[in-house]
Scaffold this motif. Structure first.
Motif, PDB file in Angstrom:
ATOM      1  N   ALA A  85      -1.392 -10.308  -7.565  1.00  0.00           N
ATOM      2  CA  ALA A  85      -2.588  -9.894  -8.294  1.00  0.00           C
ATOM      3  C   ALA A  85      -3.689  -9.445  -7.336  1.00  0.00           C
ATOM      4  CB  ALA A  85      -3.085 -11.037  -9.175  1.00  0.00           C
ATOM      5  N   GLY A  86      -3.904 -10.201  -6.251  1.00  0.00           N
ATOM      6  CA  GLY A  86      -4.915  -9.823  -5.273  1.00  0.00           C
ATOM      7  C   GLY A  86      -4.572  -8.523  -4.580  1.00  0.00           C
ATOM      8  N   LEU A  87      -3.300  -8.338  -4.273  1.00  0.00           N
ATOM      9  CA  LEU A  87      -2.820  -7.113  -3.635  1.00  0.00           C
ATOM     10  C   LEU A  87      -3.010  -5.918  -4.565  1.00  0.00           C
ATOM     11  CD1 LEU A  87      -1.221  -5.724  -1.322  1.00  0.00           C
ATOM     12  CD2 LEU A  87       0.874  -6.516  -2.431  1.00  0.00           C
ATOM     13  N   SER A  88      -2.585  -6.070  -5.820  1.00  0.00           N
ATOM     14  CA  SER A  88      -2.646  -4.967  -6.776  1.00  0.00           C
ATOM     15  C   SER A  88      -4.081  -4.535  -7.069  1.00  0.00           C
ATOM     16  CB  SER A  88      -1.948  -5.386  -8.078  1.00  0.00           C
ATOM     17  OG  SER A  88      -2.013  -4.356  -9.034  1.00  0.00           O
ATOM     18  N   SER A  89      -4.960  -5.511  -7.321  1.00  0.00           N
ATOM     19  CA  SER A  89      -6.343  -5.166  -7.682  1.00  0.00           C
ATOM     20  C   SER A  89      -7.078  -4.508  -6.521  1.00  0.00           C
ATOM     21  CB  SER A  89      -7.091  -6.418  -8.143  1.00  0.00           C
ATOM     22  OG  SER A  89      -7.164  -7.383  -7.108  1.00  0.00           O
ATOM     23  N   THR A  90      -6.831  -4.967  -5.304  1.00  0.00           N
ATOM     24  CA  THR A  90      -7.502  -4.372  -4.142  1.00  0.00           C
ATOM     25  C   THR A  90      -6.997  -2.961  -3.886  1.00  0.00           C
ATOM     26  OG1 THR A  90      -7.750  -6.570  -3.180  1.00  0.00           O
ATOM     27  CG2 THR A  90      -8.061  -4.699  -1.696  1.00  0.00           C
ATOM     28  N   LEU A  91      -5.687  -2.749  -4.018  1.00  0.00           N
ATOM     29  CA  LEU A  91      -5.139  -1.400  -3.865  1.00  0.00           C
ATOM     30  C   LEU A  91      -5.726  -0.468  -4.920  1.00  0.00           C
ATOM     31  CD1 LEU A  91      -1.381  -2.170  -3.137  1.00  0.00           C
ATOM     32  CD2 LEU A  91      -3.067  -1.259  -1.515  1.00  0.00           C
ATOM     33  N   ALA A  92      -5.844  -0.956  -6.154  1.00  0.00           N
ATOM     34  CA  ALA A  92      -6.381  -0.130  -7.238  1.00  0.00           C
ATOM     35  C   ALA A  92      -7.820   0.281  -6.948  1.00  0.00           C
ATOM     36  CB  ALA A  92      -6.294  -0.882  -8.560  1.00  0.00           C
ATOM     37  N   GLU A  93      -8.579  -0.622  -6.348  1.00  0.00           N
ATOM     38  CA  GLU A  93      -9.968  -0.309  -6.002  1.00  0.00           C
ATOM     39  C   GLU A  93     -10.047   0.833  -5.000  1.00  0.00           C
ATOM     40  OE1 GLU A  93     -11.528  -3.952  -4.549  1.00  0.00           O
ATOM     41  OE2 GLU A  93     -11.520  -4.943  -6.508  1.00  0.00           O
ATOM     42  N   HIS A  94      -8.978   1.061  -4.257  1.00  0.00           N
ATOM     43  CA  HIS A  94      -8.951   2.117  -3.241  1.00  0.00           C
ATOM     44  C   HIS A  94      -8.007   3.253  -3.638  1.00  0.00           C
ATOM     45  CE1 HIS A  94     -10.711  -1.247  -1.011  1.00  0.00           C
ATOM     46  NE2 HIS A  94     -11.225  -0.344  -0.202  1.00  0.00           N
ATOM     47  N   GLY A  95      -7.766   3.387  -4.941  1.00  0.00           N
ATOM     48  CA  GLY A  95      -7.004   4.513  -5.438  1.00  0.00           C
ATOM     49  C   GLY A  95      -5.522   4.486  -5.153  1.00  0.00           C
ATOM     50  N   HIS A  96      -4.971   3.295  -4.944  1.00  0.00           N
ATOM     51  CA  HIS A  96      -3.541   3.166  -4.666  1.00  0.00           C
ATOM     52  C   HIS A  96      -2.865   2.338  -5.749  1.00  0.00           C
ATOM     53  CE1 HIS A  96      -4.671   4.794  -0.808  1.00  0.00           C
ATOM     54  NE2 HIS A  96      -3.405   4.807  -0.422  1.00  0.00           N
ATOM     55  N   THR A  97      -1.550   2.491  -5.834  1.00  0.00           N
ATOM     56  CA  THR A  97      -0.741   1.795  -6.826  1.00  0.00           C
ATOM     57  C   THR A  97       0.230   0.845  -6.138  1.00  0.00           C
ATOM     58  OG1 THR A  97      -0.846   3.670  -8.357  1.00  0.00           O
ATOM     59  CG2 THR A  97       0.946   2.095  -8.689  1.00  0.00           C
ATOM     60  N   LEU A  98       0.380  -0.346  -6.699  1.00  0.00           N
ATOM     61  CA  LEU A  98       1.360  -1.297  -6.180  1.00  0.00           C
ATOM     62  C   LEU A  98       2.662  -1.160  -6.951  1.00  0.00           C
ATOM     63  CD1 LEU A  98       2.106  -3.748  -4.384  1.00  0.00           C
ATOM     64  CD2 LEU A  98       1.320  -5.213  -6.257  1.00  0.00           C
ATOM     65  N   LEU A  99       3.766  -1.061  -6.225  1.00  0.00           N
ATOM     66  CA  LEU A  99       5.092  -1.054  -6.816  1.00  0.00           C
ATOM     67  C   LEU A  99       5.829  -2.289  -6.311  1.00  0.00           C
ATOM     68  CD1 LEU A  99       7.310   0.375  -8.449  1.00  0.00           C
ATOM     69  CD2 LEU A  99       7.944   1.602  -6.367  1.00  0.00           C
ATOM     70  N   VAL A 100       6.220  -3.180  -7.226  1.00  0.00           N
ATOM     71  CA  VAL A 100       6.905  -4.417  -6.853  1.00  0.00           C
ATOM     72  C   VAL A 100       8.406  -4.193  -6.955  1.00  0.00           C
ATOM     73  CG1 VAL A 100       7.221  -6.864  -7.363  1.00  0.00           C
ATOM     74  CG2 VAL A 100       4.962  -5.808  -7.650  1.00  0.00           C
ATOM     75  N   HIS A 101       9.111  -4.529  -5.881  1.00  0.00           N
ATOM     76  CA  HIS A 101      10.564  -4.349  -5.831  1.00  0.00           C
ATOM     77  C   HIS A 101      11.220  -5.716  -5.693  1.00  0.00           C
ATOM     78  CE1 HIS A 101      14.525  -3.520  -4.089  1.00  0.00           C
ATOM     79  NE2 HIS A 101      14.437  -2.335  -4.644  1.00  0.00           N
ATOM     80  N   PRO A 102      11.768  -6.268  -6.789  1.00  0.00           N
ATOM     81  CA  PRO A 102      12.462  -7.559  -6.697  1.00  0.00           C
ATOM     82  C   PRO A 102      13.869  -7.363  -6.161  1.00  0.00           C
ATOM     83  CG  PRO A 102      12.513  -6.775  -8.945  1.00  0.00           C
ATOM     84  CD  PRO A 102      11.729  -5.756  -8.152  1.00  0.00           C
ATOM     85  N   ALA A 103      14.501  -8.468  -5.778  1.00  0.00           N
ATOM     86  CA  ALA A 103      15.842  -8.395  -5.207  1.00  0.00           C
ATOM     87  C   ALA A 103      16.822  -7.767  -6.182  1.00  0.00           C
ATOM     88  CB  ALA A 103      16.320  -9.792  -4.813  1.00  0.00           C
ATOM     89  N   ALA A 104      16.661  -8.054  -7.482  1.00  0.00           N
ATOM     90  CA  ALA A 104      17.600  -7.553  -8.470  1.00  0.00           C
ATOM     91  C   ALA A 104      17.251  -6.138  -8.929  1.00  0.00           C
ATOM     92  CB  ALA A 104      17.625  -8.491  -9.678  1.00  0.00           C
ATOM     93  N   GLY A 105      16.233  -5.552  -8.317  1.00  0.00           N
ATOM     94  CA  GLY A 105      15.758  -4.256  -8.793  1.00  0.00           C
ATOM     95  C   GLY A 105      16.454  -3.058  -8.208  1.00  0.00           C
ATOM     96  N   GLY A 106      17.509  -3.229  -7.437  1.00  0.00           N
ATOM     97  CA  GLY A 106      18.223  -2.090  -6.886  1.00  0.00           C
ATOM     98  C   GLY A 106      18.103  -2.015  -5.383  1.00  0.00           C
ATOM     99  N   ASP A 107      18.506  -0.895  -4.840  1.00  0.00           N
ATOM    100  CA  ASP A 107      18.556  -0.707  -3.400  1.00  0.00           C
ATOM    101  C   ASP A 107      17.169  -0.393  -2.847  1.00  0.00           C
ATOM    102  OD1 ASP A 107      20.179  -0.212  -0.899  1.00  0.00           O
ATOM    103  OD2 ASP A 107      19.198   1.738  -1.139  1.00  0.00           O
ATOM    104  N   LEU A 108      16.706  -1.205  -1.898  1.00  0.00           N
ATOM    105  CA  LEU A 108      15.361  -1.032  -1.348  1.00  0.00           C
ATOM    106  C   LEU A 108      15.245   0.289  -0.592  1.00  0.00           C
ATOM    107  CD1 LEU A 108      12.530  -2.083  -0.719  1.00  0.00           C
ATOM    108  CD2 LEU A 108      13.486  -3.328   1.225  1.00  0.00           C
ATOM    109  N   ALA A 109      16.240   0.610   0.215  1.00  0.00           N
ATOM    110  CA  ALA A 109      16.182   1.857   1.000  1.00  0.00           C
ATOM    111  C   ALA A 109      16.082   3.064   0.079  1.00  0.00           C
ATOM    112  CB  ALA A 109      17.401   1.955   1.906  1.00  0.00           C
ATOM    113  N   ARG A 110      16.812   3.035  -1.029  1.00  0.00           N
ATOM    114  CA  ARG A 110      16.765   4.143  -1.992  1.00  0.00           C
ATOM    115  C   ARG A 110      15.381   4.250  -2.611  1.00  0.00           C
ATOM    116  NH1 ARG A 110      20.350   6.758  -5.541  1.00  0.00           N
ATOM    117  NH2 ARG A 110      19.122   8.317  -6.702  1.00  0.00           N
ATOM    118  N   THR A 111      14.796   3.106  -2.952  1.00  0.00           N
ATOM    119  CA  THR A 111      13.456   3.117  -3.534  1.00  0.00           C
ATOM    120  C   THR A 111      12.450   3.696  -2.553  1.00  0.00           C
ATOM    121  OG1 THR A 111      13.975   1.158  -4.864  1.00  0.00           O
ATOM    122  CG2 THR A 111      11.652   1.682  -4.567  1.00  0.00           C
TER     123      THR A 111
END
Length: 306
Positions: A85-111
Protein backbone atom coordinates in the motif's frame (compact mmCIF):
# COMPACT_ATOMS: atom_id res chain seq x y z
CA UNK A 1 -8.75 3.48 -34.48
CA UNK A 2 -11.33 2.49 -31.87
CA UNK A 3 -11.22 4.32 -28.56
CA UNK A 4 -9.23 2.51 -25.86
CA UNK A 5 -11.44 1.21 -23.04
CA UNK A 6 -11.10 3.03 -19.73
CA UNK A 7 -11.42 1.84 -16.17
CA UNK A 8 -14.83 3.53 -16.04
CA UNK A 9 -15.95 1.51 -19.07
CA UNK A 10 -14.93 -1.71 -17.32
CA UNK A 11 -16.68 -0.65 -14.11
CA UNK A 12 -19.89 0.23 -15.97
CA UNK A 13 -19.89 -3.07 -17.88
CA UNK A 14 -19.35 -5.03 -14.64
CA UNK A 15 -21.91 -3.00 -12.68
CA UNK A 16 -19.44 -1.83 -10.04
CA UNK A 17 -17.78 1.42 -9.04
CA UNK A 18 -14.47 2.46 -10.67
CA UNK A 19 -12.82 2.09 -7.25
CA UNK A 20 -13.96 -1.53 -6.95
CA UNK A 21 -12.84 -2.25 -10.52
CA UNK A 22 -9.43 -0.77 -9.72
CA UNK A 23 -9.11 -2.88 -6.55
CA UNK A 24 -9.92 -6.05 -8.50
CA UNK A 25 -7.69 -5.37 -11.51
CA UNK A 26 -4.77 -4.32 -9.35
CA UNK A 27 -5.33 -7.15 -6.86
CA UNK A 28 -5.17 -4.56 -4.08
CA UNK A 29 -4.40 -6.23 -0.70
CA UNK A 30 -6.84 -5.98 2.20
CA UNK A 31 -10.03 -5.78 0.09
CA UNK A 32 -12.86 -8.24 0.81
CA UNK A 33 -14.52 -8.30 -2.62
CA UNK A 34 -16.81 -11.28 -3.43
CA UNK A 35 -15.44 -13.73 -5.97
CA UNK A 36 -18.51 -13.24 -8.18
CA UNK A 37 -17.77 -9.51 -8.39
CA UNK A 38 -14.13 -10.18 -9.20
CA UNK A 39 -15.18 -12.54 -12.00
CA UNK A 40 -17.52 -9.91 -13.51
CA UNK A 41 -14.79 -7.28 -13.48
CA UNK A 42 -12.21 -9.57 -15.09
CA UNK A 43 -14.74 -10.72 -17.70
CA UNK A 44 -15.62 -7.12 -18.56
CA UNK A 45 -11.95 -6.16 -18.81
CA UNK A 46 -11.29 -9.09 -21.15
CA UNK A 47 -14.31 -8.33 -23.33
CA UNK A 48 -13.33 -4.66 -23.65
CA UNK A 49 -9.62 -5.50 -24.15
CA UNK A 50 -8.87 -3.13 -21.29
CA UNK A 51 -5.21 -2.27 -20.66
CA UNK A 52 -4.32 -0.41 -17.43
CA UNK A 53 -3.38 3.17 -18.21
CA UNK A 54 0.14 2.98 -16.80
CA UNK A 55 0.99 -0.07 -18.87
CA UNK A 56 -0.59 1.38 -22.02
CA UNK A 57 1.41 4.59 -21.67
CA UNK A 58 4.61 2.63 -21.12
CA UNK A 59 4.04 0.66 -24.33
CA UNK A 60 3.28 3.82 -26.33
CA UNK A 61 6.23 5.80 -25.02
CA UNK A 62 8.69 2.94 -25.00
CA UNK A 63 9.78 3.95 -21.50
CA UNK A 64 7.84 2.56 -18.61
CA UNK A 65 6.06 4.36 -15.83
CA UNK A 66 5.43 1.01 -14.17
CA UNK A 67 7.26 -0.43 -11.16
CA UNK A 68 7.02 -4.20 -10.81
CA UNK A 69 6.87 -5.80 -7.36
CA UNK A 70 7.68 -9.51 -7.38
CA UNK A 71 6.35 -10.97 -4.11
CA UNK A 72 7.62 -14.46 -5.05
CA UNK A 73 6.30 -16.90 -2.44
CA UNK A 74 6.40 -14.46 0.48
CA UNK A 75 3.24 -15.23 2.52
CA UNK A 76 0.75 -12.40 2.72
CA UNK A 77 0.43 -10.70 6.08
CA UNK A 78 -0.09 -7.25 7.59
CA UNK A 79 3.44 -6.07 6.78
CA UNK A 80 3.41 -7.16 3.14
CA UNK A 81 0.00 -5.56 2.66
CA UNK A 82 1.12 -2.31 4.30
CA UNK A 83 4.38 -2.33 2.32
CA UNK A 84 2.45 -2.76 -0.93
CA UNK A 85 0.00 0.00 0.00
CA UNK A 86 2.81 2.43 0.86
CA UNK A 87 4.65 1.55 -2.34
CA UNK A 88 1.55 1.90 -4.54
CA UNK A 89 0.33 5.21 -3.10
CA UNK A 90 3.76 6.84 -3.30
CA UNK A 91 4.27 5.70 -6.90
CA UNK A 92 0.82 7.04 -7.78
CA UNK A 93 1.73 10.42 -6.32
CA UNK A 94 4.60 10.54 -8.84
CA UNK A 95 2.60 9.39 -11.85
CA UNK A 96 3.65 5.74 -11.76
CA UNK A 97 1.73 2.48 -11.53
CA UNK A 98 2.53 -0.51 -9.34
CA UNK A 99 2.22 -3.96 -10.90
CA UNK A 100 2.31 -6.83 -8.38
CA UNK A 101 3.64 -10.14 -9.67
CA UNK A 102 2.92 -13.11 -7.36
CA UNK A 103 4.69 -16.44 -7.70
CA UNK A 104 1.59 -18.04 -9.23
CA UNK A 105 1.14 -15.19 -11.69
CA UNK A 106 3.28 -16.58 -14.50
CA UNK A 107 6.79 -16.14 -15.77
CA UNK A 108 8.56 -13.11 -14.28
CA UNK A 109 10.99 -12.68 -17.18
CA UNK A 110 8.09 -12.66 -19.64
CA UNK A 111 6.25 -10.05 -17.58
CA UNK A 112 9.34 -7.84 -17.47
CA UNK A 113 9.82 -8.18 -21.23
CA UNK A 114 6.16 -7.33 -21.92
CA UNK A 115 5.81 -4.43 -19.50
CA UNK A 116 9.36 -3.04 -19.52
CA UNK A 117 9.05 -1.65 -15.97
CA UNK A 118 11.09 1.27 -14.79
CA UNK A 119 12.24 -0.82 -11.80
CA UNK A 120 11.73 -4.29 -10.34
CA UNK A 121 11.51 -4.82 -6.58
CA UNK A 122 12.38 -8.48 -6.15
CA UNK A 123 11.38 -9.81 -2.73
CA UNK A 124 12.11 -13.35 -3.89
CA UNK A 125 15.81 -12.59 -4.21
CA UNK A 126 15.84 -10.42 -1.10
CA UNK A 127 14.47 -13.24 1.06
CA UNK A 128 15.30 -16.25 -1.12
CA UNK A 129 17.42 -19.33 -0.34
CA UNK A 130 20.67 -17.51 -1.16
CA UNK A 131 19.83 -14.38 0.83
CA UNK A 132 22.40 -13.15 3.33
CA UNK A 133 19.72 -11.47 5.39
CA UNK A 134 21.48 -8.10 5.22
CA UNK A 135 20.42 -6.63 1.85
CA UNK A 136 17.17 -5.28 3.38
CA UNK A 137 18.98 -3.35 6.11
CA UNK A 138 19.96 -6.40 8.15
CA UNK A 139 20.62 -5.86 11.81
CA UNK A 140 20.10 -2.12 11.47
CA UNK A 141 16.69 -1.73 9.84
CA UNK A 142 15.88 -5.07 8.19
CA UNK A 143 14.13 -8.30 9.06
CA UNK A 144 17.04 -9.33 11.30
CA UNK A 145 16.59 -6.17 13.37
CA UNK A 146 12.86 -6.77 13.78
CA UNK A 147 13.44 -10.39 14.79
CA UNK A 148 16.13 -9.31 17.22
CA UNK A 149 13.63 -6.95 18.83
CA UNK A 150 11.51 -9.98 19.78
CA UNK A 151 14.43 -11.78 21.40
CA UNK A 152 15.80 -8.66 23.12
CA UNK A 153 12.41 -7.98 24.70
CA UNK A 154 12.23 -11.48 26.17
CA UNK A 155 15.87 -11.40 27.30
CA UNK A 156 15.30 -8.06 29.01
CA UNK A 157 12.53 -9.74 31.00
CA UNK A 158 15.05 -12.34 32.19
CA UNK A 159 14.29 -15.26 29.84
CA UNK A 160 17.38 -17.28 28.95
CA UNK A 161 15.93 -20.35 27.17
CA UNK A 162 13.54 -19.23 24.45
CA UNK A 163 11.52 -21.26 21.97
CA UNK A 164 11.13 -19.90 18.46
CA UNK A 165 7.92 -21.09 16.82
CA UNK A 166 7.80 -21.45 13.03
CA UNK A 167 4.90 -22.76 10.91
CA UNK A 168 4.88 -26.18 9.29
CA UNK A 169 3.88 -24.58 6.01
CA UNK A 170 5.97 -25.17 2.86
CA UNK A 171 5.01 -21.72 1.54
CA UNK A 172 6.58 -20.07 4.59
CA UNK A 173 9.61 -22.36 4.77
CA UNK A 174 12.27 -20.06 3.30
CA UNK A 175 11.25 -17.00 5.29
CA UNK A 176 10.75 -19.06 8.46
CA UNK A 177 14.25 -20.53 8.17
CA UNK A 178 15.70 -17.05 7.71
CA UNK A 179 13.80 -15.76 10.75
CA UNK A 180 14.97 -18.76 12.78
CA UNK A 181 18.58 -18.03 11.86
CA UNK A 182 18.20 -14.38 12.83
CA UNK A 183 16.59 -15.38 16.14
CA UNK A 184 19.40 -17.81 16.98
CA UNK A 185 22.04 -15.13 16.38
CA UNK A 186 20.08 -12.59 18.42
CA UNK A 187 19.68 -15.07 21.29
CA UNK A 188 23.40 -15.82 21.31
CA UNK A 189 24.14 -12.10 21.47
CA UNK A 190 21.85 -11.86 24.51
CA UNK A 191 23.44 -14.84 26.25
CA UNK A 192 20.29 -16.89 25.70
CA UNK A 193 19.63 -20.25 24.04
CA UNK A 194 17.06 -20.87 21.32
CA UNK A 195 14.87 -23.99 21.00
CA UNK A 196 13.14 -24.38 17.59
CA UNK A 197 9.44 -25.27 17.68
CA UNK A 198 7.59 -26.38 14.53
CA UNK A 199 3.89 -25.69 15.05
CA UNK A 200 1.42 -27.48 12.72
CA UNK A 201 -1.75 -25.77 11.48
CA UNK A 202 -3.90 -28.65 12.74
CA UNK A 203 -5.27 -27.81 16.20
CA UNK A 204 -4.69 -31.23 17.73
CA UNK A 205 -1.17 -31.48 16.32
CA UNK A 206 -0.38 -27.95 17.51
CA UNK A 207 -1.61 -28.89 20.97
CA UNK A 208 0.63 -31.98 20.94
CA UNK A 209 3.64 -29.90 19.83
CA UNK A 210 3.06 -27.36 22.60
CA UNK A 211 2.67 -30.13 25.17
CA UNK A 212 5.90 -31.75 23.99
CA UNK A 213 7.75 -28.44 24.27
CA UNK A 214 6.58 -27.88 27.84
CA UNK A 215 7.31 -31.48 28.78
CA UNK A 216 10.68 -31.98 27.09
CA UNK A 217 12.07 -28.49 27.67
CA UNK A 218 11.06 -27.43 31.19
CA UNK A 219 13.78 -24.76 31.10
CA UNK A 220 12.00 -22.91 28.27
CA UNK A 221 10.23 -19.92 29.81
CA UNK A 222 9.28 -17.91 26.71
CA UNK A 223 8.42 -18.28 23.03
CA UNK A 224 8.95 -15.87 20.16
CA UNK A 225 6.70 -16.62 17.20
CA UNK A 226 7.02 -16.30 13.43
CA UNK A 227 3.91 -14.11 13.33
CA UNK A 228 0.81 -13.21 15.33
CA UNK A 229 -1.21 -16.03 13.80
CA UNK A 230 1.27 -18.57 15.09
CA UNK A 231 1.43 -16.85 18.49
CA UNK A 232 -2.34 -17.17 18.85
CA UNK A 233 -2.17 -20.81 17.72
CA UNK A 234 0.40 -21.49 20.43
CA UNK A 235 -1.69 -19.69 23.05
CA UNK A 236 -4.77 -21.72 22.11
CA UNK A 237 -2.73 -24.95 22.35
CA UNK A 238 -1.43 -23.87 25.76
CA UNK A 239 -4.95 -23.05 26.88
CA UNK A 240 -6.09 -26.59 26.07
CA UNK A 241 -3.18 -27.89 28.13
CA UNK A 242 -4.26 -25.81 31.12
CA UNK A 243 -1.32 -23.43 30.67
CA UNK A 244 -1.37 -19.66 30.32
CA UNK A 245 0.85 -16.77 29.27
CA UNK A 246 2.93 -15.30 30.68
CA UNK A 247 2.79 -17.38 33.88
CA UNK A 248 3.63 -20.75 32.30
CA UNK A 249 5.20 -19.46 29.08
CA UNK A 250 5.69 -15.87 27.92
CA UNK A 251 4.66 -15.45 24.27
CA UNK A 252 5.47 -12.64 21.83
CA UNK A 253 4.09 -12.36 18.31
CA UNK A 254 5.37 -10.60 15.22
CA UNK A 255 3.95 -8.45 12.43
CA UNK A 256 1.19 -7.04 14.61
CA UNK A 257 -2.22 -7.16 13.03
CA UNK A 258 -4.15 -10.13 14.36
CA UNK A 259 -7.20 -9.79 16.58
CA UNK A 260 -6.71 -11.36 20.01
CA UNK A 261 -8.38 -14.59 21.03
CA UNK A 262 -11.61 -14.09 23.03
CA UNK A 263 -9.94 -15.01 26.31
CA UNK A 264 -7.00 -12.65 25.72
CA UNK A 265 -6.98 -8.92 26.23
CA UNK A 266 -3.81 -8.04 24.33
CA UNK A 267 -1.10 -9.99 22.54
CA UNK A 268 2.46 -8.78 23.04
CA UNK A 269 3.90 -8.38 19.54
CA UNK A 270 6.39 -6.58 17.32
CA UNK A 271 4.79 -4.00 15.04
CA UNK A 272 6.62 -2.89 11.90
CA UNK A 273 6.05 0.41 10.08
CA UNK A 274 5.88 -1.40 6.74
CA UNK A 275 4.04 1.46 5.04
CA UNK A 276 7.17 3.58 5.51
CA UNK A 277 9.29 0.81 4.01
CA UNK A 278 6.99 0.78 0.98
CA UNK A 279 7.21 4.54 0.65
CA UNK A 280 11.01 4.45 0.74
CA UNK A 281 11.12 1.59 -1.76
CA UNK A 282 9.04 3.70 -4.15
CA UNK A 283 11.45 6.61 -3.84
CA UNK A 284 14.40 4.28 -4.44
CA UNK A 285 12.72 2.91 -7.58
CA UNK A 286 12.18 6.45 -8.85
CA UNK A 287 15.69 7.61 -7.96
CA UNK A 288 14.42 10.11 -5.38
CA UNK A 289 16.10 10.71 -2.03
CA UNK A 290 13.53 9.59 0.59
CA UNK A 291 15.17 11.62 3.34
CA UNK A 292 16.14 10.40 6.81
CA UNK A 293 14.51 7.22 8.03
CA UNK A 294 12.10 7.70 10.94
CA UNK A 295 12.97 5.91 14.15
CA UNK A 296 12.01 3.37 15.31
CA UNK A 297 11.08 1.31 12.26
CA UNK A 298 9.57 -1.36 14.51
CA UNK A 299 8.63 -1.58 18.14
CA UNK A 300 7.26 -3.95 20.74
CA UNK A 301 3.59 -3.39 21.42
CA UNK A 302 3.15 -4.32 25.05
CA UNK A 303 0.42 -6.78 25.87
CA UNK A 304 -0.53 -9.35 28.48
CA UNK A 305 1.33 -12.37 27.09
CA UNK A 306 5.00 -11.47 27.71
Amino acid sequence: MPKRATLRDVAAAAGVSPTTASFVLNDTPGQTIPEATRSRVHAAAAELAYVPHGVARALREGSSRVVLLDTADIPHGPSLEAFTAGLSSTLAEHGHTLLVHPAAGGDLARTIADVRPRAVIDLGTLYGPDATGTADGGWSTGLAAHTSRQIEHLATLGHRVIAFAIPEDPKAHRLAELRLRHAAEAAEAQGARLVPLALPSDDDQARAAAAALLRDHPDVTAAACYDDTLALRLLVAMHHEGRSAPDDLAVIGFDGGQAPAPWLTRLTTVTIDATEYGRRAAFAALGIDPGPRPSPVSQVTDGDTA
